[in-house]
Design a protein around this motif. Structure first.
Motif, PDB file in Angstrom:
ATOM      1  N   PRO A  27     117.798  71.451  87.660  1.00  0.00           N
ATOM      2  CA  PRO A  27     116.863  70.590  87.684  1.00  0.00           C
ATOM      3  C   PRO A  27     115.430  70.877  87.883  1.00  0.00           C
ATOM      4  CG  PRO A  27     118.227  69.387  88.616  1.00  0.00           C
ATOM      5  CD  PRO A  27     118.634  70.432  88.306  1.00  0.00           C
ATOM      6  N   LEU A  28     114.545  71.191  87.299  1.00  0.00           N
ATOM      7  CA  LEU A  28     113.439  71.190  87.689  1.00  0.00           C
ATOM      8  C   LEU A  28     112.367  70.672  88.205  1.00  0.00           C
ATOM      9  CD1 LEU A  28     111.268  73.847  86.934  1.00  0.00           C
ATOM     10  CD2 LEU A  28     110.551  72.651  85.144  1.00  0.00           C
ATOM     11  N   GLU A  29     113.209  70.378  89.425  1.00  0.00           N
ATOM     12  CA  GLU A  29     112.756  69.006  90.092  1.00  0.00           C
ATOM     13  C   GLU A  29     111.822  69.871  91.670  1.00  0.00           C
ATOM     14  OE1 GLU A  29     113.962  64.947  92.062  1.00  0.00           O
ATOM     15  OE2 GLU A  29     115.545  65.522  90.035  1.00  0.00           O
ATOM     16  N   GLY A  30     110.684  69.076  92.827  1.00  0.00           N
ATOM     17  CA  GLY A  30     110.730  68.911  93.683  1.00  0.00           C
ATOM     18  C   GLY A  30     109.524  71.080  92.982  1.00  0.00           C
ATOM     19  N   PRO A  31     109.033  70.655  95.491  1.00  0.00           N
ATOM     20  CA  PRO A  31     108.101  72.161  94.894  1.00  0.00           C
ATOM     21  C   PRO A  31     108.330  73.680  94.866  1.00  0.00           C
ATOM     22  CG  PRO A  31     109.506  71.525  97.291  1.00  0.00           C
ATOM     23  CD  PRO A  31     109.701  70.209  96.416  1.00  0.00           C
ATOM     24  N   TYR A  32     107.481  73.726  93.958  1.00  0.00           N
ATOM     25  CA  TYR A  32     107.300  75.487  93.833  1.00  0.00           C
ATOM     26  C   TYR A  32     106.544  76.315  94.288  1.00  0.00           C
ATOM     27  CZ  TYR A  32     111.178  74.119  90.829  1.00  0.00           C
ATOM     28  OH  TYR A  32     113.034  74.044  90.650  1.00  0.00           O
ATOM     29  N   THR A  33     106.303  77.888  94.338  1.00  0.00           N
ATOM     30  CA  THR A  33     105.439  78.487  94.397  1.00  0.00           C
ATOM     31  C   THR A  33     105.297  79.535  92.796  1.00  0.00           C
ATOM     32  OG1 THR A  33     105.437  78.938  96.462  1.00  0.00           O
ATOM     33  CG2 THR A  33     104.297  80.301  95.573  1.00  0.00           C
ATOM     34  N   ALA A  34     104.108  79.507  92.215  1.00  0.00           N
ATOM     35  CA  ALA A  34     104.165  80.132  91.039  1.00  0.00           C
ATOM     36  C   ALA A  34     102.965  81.156  91.398  1.00  0.00           C
ATOM     37  CB  ALA A  34     103.295  79.117  89.898  1.00  0.00           C
ATOM     38  N   THR A  35     103.582  82.274  91.102  1.00  0.00           N
ATOM     39  CA  THR A  35     103.073  84.027  91.700  1.00  0.00           C
ATOM     40  C   THR A  35     102.431  84.578  90.547  1.00  0.00           C
ATOM     41  OG1 THR A  35     104.311  84.040  93.783  1.00  0.00           O
ATOM     42  CG2 THR A  35     102.888  85.675  92.921  1.00  0.00           C
ATOM     43  N   VAL A  36     101.489  84.425  90.020  1.00  0.00           N
ATOM     44  CA  VAL A  36     101.643  85.189  89.226  1.00  0.00           C
ATOM     45  C   VAL A  36     101.788  86.685  89.010  1.00  0.00           C
ATOM     46  CG1 VAL A  36      98.832  85.913  87.681  1.00  0.00           C
ATOM     47  CG2 VAL A  36      99.052  83.960  88.836  1.00  0.00           C
ATOM     48  N   ALA A  96     110.948  82.619  85.319  1.00  0.00           N
ATOM     49  CA  ALA A  96     109.906  83.302  84.492  1.00  0.00           C
ATOM     50  C   ALA A  96     108.778  82.043  83.914  1.00  0.00           C
ATOM     51  CB  ALA A  96     109.979  83.958  84.274  1.00  0.00           C
ATOM     52  N   ALA A  97     107.468  82.042  83.560  1.00  0.00           N
ATOM     53  CA  ALA A  97     106.907  81.050  83.461  1.00  0.00           C
ATOM     54  C   ALA A  97     105.438  82.081  82.232  1.00  0.00           C
ATOM     55  CB  ALA A  97     106.216  79.969  83.935  1.00  0.00           C
ATOM     56  N   THR A  98     105.209  81.476  81.218  1.00  0.00           N
ATOM     57  CA  THR A  98     104.293  81.536  80.585  1.00  0.00           C
ATOM     58  C   THR A  98     102.972  81.257  80.265  1.00  0.00           C
ATOM     59  OG1 THR A  98     105.274  83.358  79.965  1.00  0.00           O
ATOM     60  CG2 THR A  98     103.320  82.784  78.344  1.00  0.00           C
ATOM     61  N   THR A  99     102.019  80.523  80.189  1.00  0.00           N
ATOM     62  CA  THR A  99     100.614  80.240  80.128  1.00  0.00           C
ATOM     63  C   THR A  99     100.210  80.735  79.069  1.00  0.00           C
ATOM     64  OG1 THR A  99     100.561  79.098  81.315  1.00  0.00           O
ATOM     65  CG2 THR A  99      98.562  78.686  80.970  1.00  0.00           C
ATOM     66  N   ASN A 100      99.501  80.478  77.628  1.00  0.00           N
ATOM     67  CA  ASN A 100      99.058  81.289  76.810  1.00  0.00           C
ATOM     68  C   ASN A 100      98.134  79.442  76.491  1.00  0.00           C
ATOM     69  OD1 ASN A 100     100.712  82.977  75.489  1.00  0.00           O
ATOM     70  ND2 ASN A 100     102.458  81.630  75.295  1.00  0.00           N
ATOM     71  N   GLN A 101      96.191  80.291  76.982  1.00  0.00           N
ATOM     72  CA  GLN A 101      95.349  79.262  76.661  1.00  0.00           C
ATOM     73  C   GLN A 101      94.523  80.209  75.939  1.00  0.00           C
ATOM     74  OE1 GLN A 101      94.766  78.404  80.152  1.00  0.00           O
ATOM     75  NE2 GLN A 101      94.171  80.441  81.404  1.00  0.00           N
ATOM     76  N   PRO A 102      93.595  79.223  75.463  1.00  0.00           N
ATOM     77  CA  PRO A 102      92.257  79.843  74.510  1.00  0.00           C
ATOM     78  C   PRO A 102      91.493  81.500  75.333  1.00  0.00           C
ATOM     79  CG  PRO A 102      91.790  77.635  74.338  1.00  0.00           C
ATOM     80  CD  PRO A 102      93.064  78.039  75.384  1.00  0.00           C
ATOM     81  N   ASP A 103      91.946  81.054  76.759  1.00  0.00           N
ATOM     82  CA  ASP A 103      90.966  82.146  77.482  1.00  0.00           C
ATOM     83  C   ASP A 103      91.979  83.696  77.788  1.00  0.00           C
ATOM     84  OD1 ASP A 103      92.168  80.589  78.825  1.00  0.00           O
ATOM     85  OD2 ASP A 103      89.979  81.204  80.448  1.00  0.00           O
ATOM     86  N   GLY A 104      93.089  83.048  77.074  1.00  0.00           N
ATOM     87  CA  GLY A 104      94.420  84.139  78.107  1.00  0.00           C
ATOM     88  C   GLY A 104      95.455  83.803  77.689  1.00  0.00           C
ATOM     89  N   THR A 105      96.337  84.748  78.326  1.00  0.00           N
ATOM     90  CA  THR A 105      97.818  84.606  78.677  1.00  0.00           C
ATOM     91  C   THR A 105      98.162  84.968  79.910  1.00  0.00           C
ATOM     92  OG1 THR A 105      98.296  84.730  76.302  1.00  0.00           O
ATOM     93  CG2 THR A 105      99.538  84.990  77.828  1.00  0.00           C
ATOM     94  N   ILE A 106      98.539  83.846  81.043  1.00  0.00           N
ATOM     95  CA  ILE A 106      99.147  83.654  82.762  1.00  0.00           C
ATOM     96  C   ILE A 106     100.623  83.593  81.985  1.00  0.00           C
ATOM     97  CG2 ILE A 106      99.078  83.663  84.427  1.00  0.00           C
ATOM     98  CD1 ILE A 106      96.471  82.093  83.038  1.00  0.00           C
ATOM     99  N   THR A 107     101.256  85.294  83.340  1.00  0.00           N
ATOM    100  CA  THR A 107     102.812  84.985  83.110  1.00  0.00           C
ATOM    101  C   THR A 107     102.683  84.748  84.964  1.00  0.00           C
ATOM    102  OG1 THR A 107     103.020  87.674  83.599  1.00  0.00           O
ATOM    103  CG2 THR A 107     103.634  86.169  81.170  1.00  0.00           C
ATOM    104  N   TRP A 108     104.062  84.210  85.028  1.00  0.00           N
ATOM    105  CA  TRP A 108     104.352  83.258  86.604  1.00  0.00           C
ATOM    106  C   TRP A 108     105.443  83.427  86.915  1.00  0.00           C
ATOM    107  CZ3 TRP A 108      99.871  80.975  88.217  1.00  0.00           C
ATOM    108  CH2 TRP A 108      98.684  80.858  87.499  1.00  0.00           C
ATOM    109  N   GLN A 109     105.674  83.941  87.705  1.00  0.00           N
ATOM    110  CA  GLN A 109     107.472  83.677  88.642  1.00  0.00           C
ATOM    111  C   GLN A 109     107.657  82.872  89.558  1.00  0.00           C
ATOM    112  OE1 GLN A 109     110.178  85.337  88.069  1.00  0.00           O
ATOM    113  NE2 GLN A 109     110.378  83.587  88.620  1.00  0.00           N
ATOM    114  N   LEU A 110     108.476  81.686  89.264  1.00  0.00           N
ATOM    115  CA  LEU A 110     108.372  80.253  89.979  1.00  0.00           C
ATOM    116  C   LEU A 110     109.459  81.027  91.185  1.00  0.00           C
ATOM    117  CD1 LEU A 110     106.963  79.197  87.949  1.00  0.00           C
ATOM    118  CD2 LEU A 110     107.851  77.282  87.900  1.00  0.00           C
ATOM    119  N   ALA A 111     109.376  80.046  92.494  1.00  0.00           N
ATOM    120  CA  ALA A 111     110.069  80.238  93.657  1.00  0.00           C
ATOM    121  C   ALA A 111     109.923  78.893  93.885  1.00  0.00           C
ATOM    122  CB  ALA A 111     109.828  81.812  94.434  1.00  0.00           C
ATOM    123  N   ARG A 112     111.269  78.583  94.889  1.00  0.00           N
ATOM    124  CA  ARG A 112     111.300  77.608  95.880  1.00  0.00           C
ATOM    125  C   ARG A 112     110.729  77.972  97.324  1.00  0.00           C
ATOM    126  NH1 ARG A 112     112.813  72.382  94.336  1.00  0.00           N
ATOM    127  NH2 ARG A 112     114.476  72.494  92.853  1.00  0.00           N
TER     128      ARG A 112
END
Length: 114
Positions: A27-36, A96-112
């Motif tokens: 489950p997606l629960e608890g703390p994570y570090t999101a790295t661009v 692996a995460a992706t954020t799509n927003q009006p000023d651009g896209t960001i890709t992330w990698q989440l890790a505990r």
């Protein structure tokens, strides 16, 4: 007789492999570090602390310091969120995460955090 036992063993092994479903992600629960990892909005390698709390069945609420609380809903193997003009996805297996927003896209990698 040996041939029959070998054939039965092969059928049983094949059935066990065929019936085994894909492993469920944690489950997606608890703390994570999101790295661009890419995009044109933030610096690659930049880290942000994200935390998730349950918000119902197949729902995880993301809490980010200085950012909005966002609810992600599990659809298949992907956590998805949409708010204002932003859509976000997190692959439940690879995180692996992706954020799509009006000023651009960001890709992330989440890790505990370690």
């Amino acid at each position: 007789m040996i041939l029959r036992i070998t054939a039965l063993a092969a059928v049983a092994a094949g059935a066990a492999i065929g019936l085994a479903g894909p492993a469920l992600a944690e489950p997606l629960e608890g703390p994570y570090t999101a790295t661009v990892t890419g995009g044109n909005v933030l610096t690659v390698g930049e880290n942000m602390p994200w935390a998730f709390t349950p918000c119902g069945p197949n729902c995880a609420r993301r809490l980010v310091i200085g950012g909005p609380e966002t609810d992600f809903h599990l659809q298949g193997n992907t956590w998805t969120s949409a708010w204002e003009n932003v859509t976000e996805t997190i692959d439940a297996g690879s995180l692996a995460a992706t954020t799509n927003q009006p000023d651009g896209t960001i890709t992330w990698q989440l890790a505990r955090p370690s």
